[in-house]
Design an enzyme around this catalytic site. Structure first.
Site, PDB file in Angstrom:
ATOM      1  N   THR A 154       4.946  -4.966   7.472  1.00  0.00           N
ATOM      2  CA  THR A 154       3.686  -4.249   7.665  1.00  0.00           C
ATOM      3  C   THR A 154       3.940  -2.889   8.277  1.00  0.00           C
ATOM      4  O   THR A 154       4.872  -2.728   9.075  1.00  0.00           O
ATOM      5  CB  THR A 154       2.708  -5.054   8.541  1.00  0.00           C
ATOM      6  OG1 THR A 154       1.580  -4.219   8.860  1.00  0.00           O
ATOM      7  CG2 THR A 154       3.335  -5.542   9.839  1.00  0.00           C
ATOM      8  N   SER A 155       3.093  -1.929   7.926  1.00  0.00           N
ATOM      9  CA  SER A 155       3.210  -0.595   8.525  1.00  0.00           C
ATOM     10  C   SER A 155       2.401  -0.521   9.818  1.00  0.00           C
ATOM     11  O   SER A 155       2.412   0.506  10.480  1.00  0.00           O
ATOM     12  CB  SER A 155       2.730   0.468   7.532  1.00  0.00           C
ATOM     13  OG  SER A 155       1.368   0.231   7.224  1.00  0.00           O
ATOM     14  N   ILE A 177      -3.988 -10.478   0.984  1.00  0.00           N
ATOM     15  CA  ILE A 177      -5.134 -11.080   0.318  1.00  0.00           C
ATOM     16  C   ILE A 177      -4.681 -11.817  -0.947  1.00  0.00           C
ATOM     17  O   ILE A 177      -5.495 -12.213  -1.757  1.00  0.00           O
ATOM     18  CB  ILE A 177      -6.168  -9.988  -0.036  1.00  0.00           C
ATOM     19  CG1 ILE A 177      -5.515  -8.830  -0.795  1.00  0.00           C
ATOM     20  CG2 ILE A 177      -6.829  -9.462   1.247  1.00  0.00           C
ATOM     21  CD1 ILE A 177      -6.469  -7.724  -1.223  1.00  0.00           C
ATOM     22  N   HIS A 206      -7.648 -10.230   6.688  1.00  0.00           N
ATOM     23  CA  HIS A 206      -8.397  -9.309   5.838  1.00  0.00           C
ATOM     24  C   HIS A 206      -9.057 -10.029   4.669  1.00  0.00           C
ATOM     25  O   HIS A 206      -9.316  -9.439   3.625  1.00  0.00           O
ATOM     26  CB  HIS A 206      -7.490  -8.170   5.354  1.00  0.00           C
ATOM     27  CG  HIS A 206      -7.086  -7.243   6.468  1.00  0.00           C
ATOM     28  ND1 HIS A 206      -6.089  -6.309   6.359  1.00  0.00           N
ATOM     29  CD2 HIS A 206      -7.562  -7.119   7.735  1.00  0.00           C
ATOM     30  CE1 HIS A 206      -5.967  -5.649   7.509  1.00  0.00           C
ATOM     31  NE2 HIS A 206      -6.836  -6.126   8.348  1.00  0.00           N
ATOM     32  N   PHE A 210       0.826  -1.208   0.000  1.00  0.00           N
ATOM     33  CA  PHE A 210       0.000   0.000   0.000  1.00  0.00           C
ATOM     34  C   PHE A 210       0.859   1.256   0.000  1.00  0.00           C
ATOM     35  O   PHE A 210       0.661   2.158  -0.789  1.00  0.00           O
ATOM     36  CB  PHE A 210      -0.849   0.041   1.281  1.00  0.00           C
ATOM     37  CG  PHE A 210      -2.218  -0.570   1.136  1.00  0.00           C
ATOM     38  CD1 PHE A 210      -2.675  -1.061  -0.069  1.00  0.00           C
ATOM     39  CD2 PHE A 210      -3.057  -0.646   2.244  1.00  0.00           C
ATOM     40  CE1 PHE A 210      -3.932  -1.623  -0.178  1.00  0.00           C
ATOM     41  CE2 PHE A 210      -4.319  -1.202   2.141  1.00  0.00           C
ATOM     42  CZ  PHE A 210      -4.762  -1.688   0.933  1.00  0.00           C
ATOM     43  N   GLN A 261      -2.233  -9.972   6.798  1.00  0.00           N
ATOM     44  CA  GLN A 261      -3.209  -9.013   6.277  1.00  0.00           C
ATOM     45  C   GLN A 261      -3.340  -9.181   4.773  1.00  0.00           C
ATOM     46  O   GLN A 261      -4.148  -8.515   4.141  1.00  0.00           O
ATOM     47  CB  GLN A 261      -2.735  -7.583   6.575  1.00  0.00           C
ATOM     48  CG  GLN A 261      -2.640  -7.290   8.043  1.00  0.00           C
ATOM     49  CD  GLN A 261      -1.845  -6.017   8.305  1.00  0.00           C
ATOM     50  OE1 GLN A 261      -2.396  -4.942   8.447  1.00  0.00           O
ATOM     51  NE2 GLN A 261      -0.542  -6.144   8.353  1.00  0.00           N
ATOM     52  N   CYS A 272     -22.354 -11.381  -1.986  1.00  0.00           N
ATOM     53  CA  CYS A 272     -22.986 -10.097  -2.277  1.00  0.00           C
ATOM     54  C   CYS A 272     -22.532  -9.087  -1.226  1.00  0.00           C
ATOM     55  O   CYS A 272     -22.563  -9.372  -0.034  1.00  0.00           O
ATOM     56  CB  CYS A 272     -24.499 -10.265  -2.234  1.00  0.00           C
ATOM     57  SG  CYS A 272     -25.353  -8.686  -2.370  1.00  0.00           S
ATOM     58  N   ASN A 327      11.444  -5.258   8.877  1.00  0.00           N
ATOM     59  CA  ASN A 327      10.732  -4.320   8.015  1.00  0.00           C
ATOM     60  C   ASN A 327      11.729  -3.297   7.474  1.00  0.00           C
ATOM     61  O   ASN A 327      12.866  -3.230   7.932  1.00  0.00           O
ATOM     62  CB  ASN A 327       9.649  -3.591   8.834  1.00  0.00           C
ATOM     63  CG  ASN A 327       8.480  -3.123   7.983  1.00  0.00           C
ATOM     64  OD1 ASN A 327       8.019  -3.850   7.107  1.00  0.00           O
ATOM     65  ND2 ASN A 327       7.996  -1.912   8.221  1.00  0.00           N
ATOM     66  N   ARG A 328      11.250  -2.523   6.499  1.00  0.00           N
ATOM     67  CA  ARG A 328      12.133  -1.480   6.001  1.00  0.00           C
ATOM     68  C   ARG A 328      12.255  -0.335   7.010  1.00  0.00           C
ATOM     69  O   ARG A 328      13.302   0.262   7.173  1.00  0.00           O
ATOM     70  CB  ARG A 328      11.605  -0.959   4.662  1.00  0.00           C
ATOM     71  CG  ARG A 328      12.631  -0.202   3.889  1.00  0.00           C
ATOM     72  CD  ARG A 328      12.126   0.129   2.497  1.00  0.00           C
ATOM     73  NE  ARG A 328      12.284  -0.969   1.559  1.00  0.00           N
ATOM     74  CZ  ARG A 328      11.334  -1.405   0.730  1.00  0.00           C
ATOM     75  NH1 ARG A 328      10.139  -0.869   0.727  1.00  0.00           N
ATOM     76  NH2 ARG A 328      11.572  -2.379  -0.113  1.00  0.00           N
ATOM     77  N   ASP A 329      11.155  -0.051   7.696  1.00  0.00           N
ATOM     78  CA  ASP A 329      11.158   1.047   8.676  1.00  0.00           C
ATOM     79  C   ASP A 329      10.633   0.534  10.007  1.00  0.00           C
ATOM     80  O   ASP A 329       9.885  -0.447  10.048  1.00  0.00           O
ATOM     81  CB  ASP A 329      10.180   2.168   8.259  1.00  0.00           C
ATOM     82  CG  ASP A 329      10.136   2.379   6.773  1.00  0.00           C
ATOM     83  OD1 ASP A 329      11.112   2.916   6.255  1.00  0.00           O
ATOM     84  OD2 ASP A 329       9.123   1.998   6.141  1.00  0.00           O
TER      85      ASP A 329
HETATM   86  P1  CNA Z   1       1.564  -1.284   3.949  1.00  0.00           P
HETATM   87  O1  CNA Z   1       0.878  -0.270   4.753  1.00  0.00           O
HETATM   88  O2  CNA Z   1       1.762  -0.993   2.508  1.00  0.00           O
HETATM   89  O3  CNA Z   1       2.974  -1.542   4.657  1.00  0.00           O
HETATM   90  C1  CNA Z   1       3.935  -2.384   4.086  1.00  0.00           C
HETATM   91  C2  CNA Z   1       5.195  -2.279   4.937  1.00  0.00           C
HETATM   92  O4  CNA Z   1       6.128  -3.193   4.425  1.00  0.00           O
HETATM   93  C3  CNA Z   1       5.840  -0.900   4.911  1.00  0.00           C
HETATM   94  O5  CNA Z   1       6.299  -0.575   6.204  1.00  0.00           O
HETATM   95  C4  CNA Z   1       7.014  -1.085   3.950  1.00  0.00           C
HETATM   96  O6  CNA Z   1       8.110  -0.244   4.259  1.00  0.00           O
HETATM   97  C5  CNA Z   1       7.353  -2.523   4.200  1.00  0.00           C
HETATM   98  N1  CNA Z   1       7.979  -3.164   3.059  1.00  0.00           N
HETATM   99  C6  CNA Z   1       7.508  -3.276   1.798  1.00  0.00           C
HETATM  100  N2  CNA Z   1       8.363  -3.981   1.044  1.00  0.00           N
HETATM  101  C7  CNA Z   1       9.405  -4.301   1.843  1.00  0.00           C
HETATM  102  C8  CNA Z   1      10.607  -5.004   1.641  1.00  0.00           C
HETATM  103  N3  CNA Z   1      10.924  -5.538   0.455  1.00  0.00           N
HETATM  104  N4  CNA Z   1      11.449  -5.133   2.673  1.00  0.00           N
HETATM  105  C9  CNA Z   1      11.167  -4.613   3.898  1.00  0.00           C
HETATM  106  N5  CNA Z   1      10.026  -3.937   4.143  1.00  0.00           N
HETATM  107  C10 CNA Z   1       9.165  -3.789   3.126  1.00  0.00           C
HETATM  108  O7  CNA Z   1       0.853  -2.693   4.047  1.00  0.00           O
HETATM  109  P2  CNA Z   1       0.230  -3.399   5.338  1.00  0.00           P
HETATM  110  O8  CNA Z   1       0.251  -4.838   5.048  1.00  0.00           O
HETATM  111  O9  CNA Z   1       0.802  -2.911   6.594  1.00  0.00           O
HETATM  112  O10 CNA Z   1      -1.246  -2.840   5.268  1.00  0.00           O
HETATM  113  C11 CNA Z   1      -2.295  -3.654   5.403  1.00  0.00           C
HETATM  114  C12 CNA Z   1      -3.161  -3.723   4.154  1.00  0.00           C
HETATM  115  C13 CNA Z   1      -2.360  -3.868   2.904  1.00  0.00           C
HETATM  116  C14 CNA Z   1      -3.968  -4.951   4.213  1.00  0.00           C
HETATM  117  O11 CNA Z   1      -5.288  -4.634   4.445  1.00  0.00           O
HETATM  118  C15 CNA Z   1      -3.823  -5.661   2.867  1.00  0.00           C
HETATM  119  O12 CNA Z   1      -5.043  -6.144   2.389  1.00  0.00           O
HETATM  120  C16 CNA Z   1      -3.257  -4.647   1.974  1.00  0.00           C
HETATM  121  N6  CNA Z   1      -2.469  -5.097   0.834  1.00  0.00           N
HETATM  122  C17 CNA Z   1      -2.212  -6.414   0.637  1.00  0.00           C
HETATM  123  C18 CNA Z   1      -1.444  -6.801  -0.450  1.00  0.00           C
HETATM  124  C19 CNA Z   1      -1.177  -8.266  -0.654  1.00  0.00           C
HETATM  125  O13 CNA Z   1      -2.040  -9.089  -0.370  1.00  0.00           O
HETATM  126  N7  CNA Z   1       0.005  -8.616  -1.161  1.00  0.00           N
HETATM  127  C20 CNA Z   1      -0.926  -5.837  -1.315  1.00  0.00           C
HETATM  128  C21 CNA Z   1      -1.220  -4.493  -1.073  1.00  0.00           C
HETATM  129  C22 CNA Z   1      -1.997  -4.131   0.011  1.00  0.00           C
END
Ligand code: CNA
Length: 415
Positions: free
Chosen positions: A283-284, A193, A211, A120, A191, A219, A307-309
């Site tokens: 995850t953020s 999907i 999620h 995201f 989280q 529906c 995580n990255r951050d």
């Molecule tokens: P987010 O908010 O986008 O956070 C992702 C986190 O991962 C961030 O802190 C990034 O810095 C970190 N990150 C991303 N790539 C890397 C990497 N290569 N190395 C280290 N860190 C990395 O996504 P969250 O999962 O926290 O948010 C939850 C949402 C995102 C959920 O409701 C999902 O449904 C939704 N989502 C899911 C997908 C999927 O299923 N793959 C894709 C996009 C969004």
């Protein structure tokens, strides 16, 4: 469907942003949306969803232990490490010593970016930064049930891209599966999907897709179940699946903001008190109630953030005893963890065996280092399928669907 089941059996827990959760903690009136139909957010929830955008901008401000106050003038100051050192190795040591036998993994979109699925919030590449083509008023609208009700097309086009089948699990997914394989995985709460946890062979009973997923559909208004394959077919053909009962739009059972979480999510109340290690990955921690799960392990239980951050409670200083983090690219940190545990070649073998066995075609592109690794492992087997020089896959009884949870008999990590 779980949403209806949870209505009767358990208190309603819906997906929301952290800003909503904070409002509740502060004792402000909670907008329950009680007057609204089930699973739909209130107007204020919409406004709160917007706050995610500014939160996504926040930069990690990790505490740095051991940083010298000031360096002597005659010497260049030692460079402070980008992240507090040693977290990963400390946790690996504990695991090797057999002190972590009930491991929980809490995962987010960052574990799948290596498979080519954008997350995201990563600036530039994240979905929220690239939604112009969907013609939506603000990024979160794409997962907003009211918006979907008035215009399902943006979500349905995104769904077309996200439907399982186009992407393959990467090393990180297989690391989680290896935790299971070693008898250490209590459960993975994701989280995501994208279905990649299931695709890499993590058994259903070890997985909570908090999620939702594309595996079922219903529906969005009356919740009448709809055949998942038919929904997929319609969406892939750019048509809108409609409910046979009320003619409203059908959507895959992905949890939107304001919708109930699946009943399986409530396993957390049993799992988290049992855990002796929590690994948080990619995850953020911005979406509630999922984000708060990380605070429900017992005090002192080690929590490792990969995580990255820095995110969530890892932004606070001083850090809680037992909190460790290793910041950087997950593909690399997870590989380092696996190497430290002595699991790396097992994971490569597992990947090779599973990917070889998979009937799903390979994606055209495998953008990350880890994606490349899958390609390398498989390519050494020849034309991605056979050939000399490949690591021996683990035996079929260990790698196929019959893999069992050996949590009760495992005597800890094998390496
Ligand atoms: P987010 O908010 O986008 O956070 C992702 C986190 O991962 C961030 O802190 C990034 O810095 C970190 N990150 C991303 N790539 C890397 C990497 N290569 N190395 C280290 N860190 C990395 O996504 P969250 O999962 O926290 O948010 C939850 C949402 C995102 C959920 O409701 C999902 O449904 C939704 N989502 C899911 C997908 C999927 O299923 N793959 C894709 C996009 C969004």
């Amino acid at each position: 469907m779980s949403r209806r089941v949870s209505q009767a059996a358990v208190p309603r827990v819906t997906r929301s942003s952290t800003s909503q959760a904070r409002q509740r903690q502060l004792g402000e009136p909670q907008d329950t949306g009680a007057a609204l139909p089930r699973g739909r957010p209130s107007d204020s929830a919409l406004a709160q969803d917007l706050s995610l955008m500014s939160m996504s901008e926040q930069k990690a401000t990790s505490s740095r232990r051991g940083r010298p106050a000031k360096a002597p003038a005659h010497r260049p100051p030692p460079r402070a490490p980008a992240t507090p050192r040693g977290g990963l190795h400390t946790v690996a040591r504990m695991m090797k010593a057999g002190r972590c036998r009930n491991v929980l993994v809490v995962a987010g979109a960052g574990i799948s970016t290596g498979s080519g699925i954008p997350d995201f919030r990563t600036p530039g590449t994240g979905l929220y930064a690239n939604l112009e083509k969907y013609n939506i008023p603000y990024p979160e609208a794409i997962f907003n049930i009211d918006f979907f009700s008035s215009d399902p097309r943006p979500f349905l086009s995104l769904a077309k891209e996200l439907y399982p089948g186009r992407h393959r699990p990467n090393y990180i997914h297989y690391f989680i599966r290896m935790l299971h394989h070693k008898g250490l995985l209590l459960r993975v709460y994701t989280q995501n999907i994208d279905g990649l946890e299931q695709m890499c062979g993590i058994p259903e009973e070890k997985l909570v897709e908090a999620h939702g997923s594309f595996a079922s559909a219903s529906c969005h208004l009356c919740y009448t179940p709809f055949p998942a394959q038919e929904a997929k077919k319609a969406i892939m053909n750019d048509s809108v699946p409609t409910c046979g009962f009320c003619q409203a739009t059908v959507k895959p059972d992905v949890v939107f903001f304001g919708e109930d979480l699946p009943q399986k999510y409530f396993l957390h109340s049993k799992d988290f008190p049992k855990a002796d290690l929590l690994i948080i990955m990619g995850t953020s921690l911005q979406i509630e109630p999922f984000a708060s799960l990380v605070d429900s392990v017992r005090p002192g239980v080690p929590r490792l953030l990969l995580n990255r951050d820095a995110v969530g409670p890892f932004l606070r200083a001083p850090r809680r005893r037992g909190d460790y983090m290793e910041l950087g690219d997950l593909g690399l940190t997870v590989r380092t963890l696996a190497q430290t545990l002595g699991w790396h070649s097992d994971i490569q073998g597992l990947m090779a065996a599973q990917e070889h066995a998979s009937a799903t075609p390979w994606p055209d592109t495998l953008p990350s280092v880890i994606g490349q690794e899958i390609a390398n492992v498989s390519a050494t087997r020849g034309t991605m399928e056979s050939g000399p020089g490949a690591p021996e896959p683990i035996s079929s009884e260990e790698s196929d669907e019959s893999e069992t949870d050996r949590g009760s008999t495992c005597s800890g990590p094998s390496n």
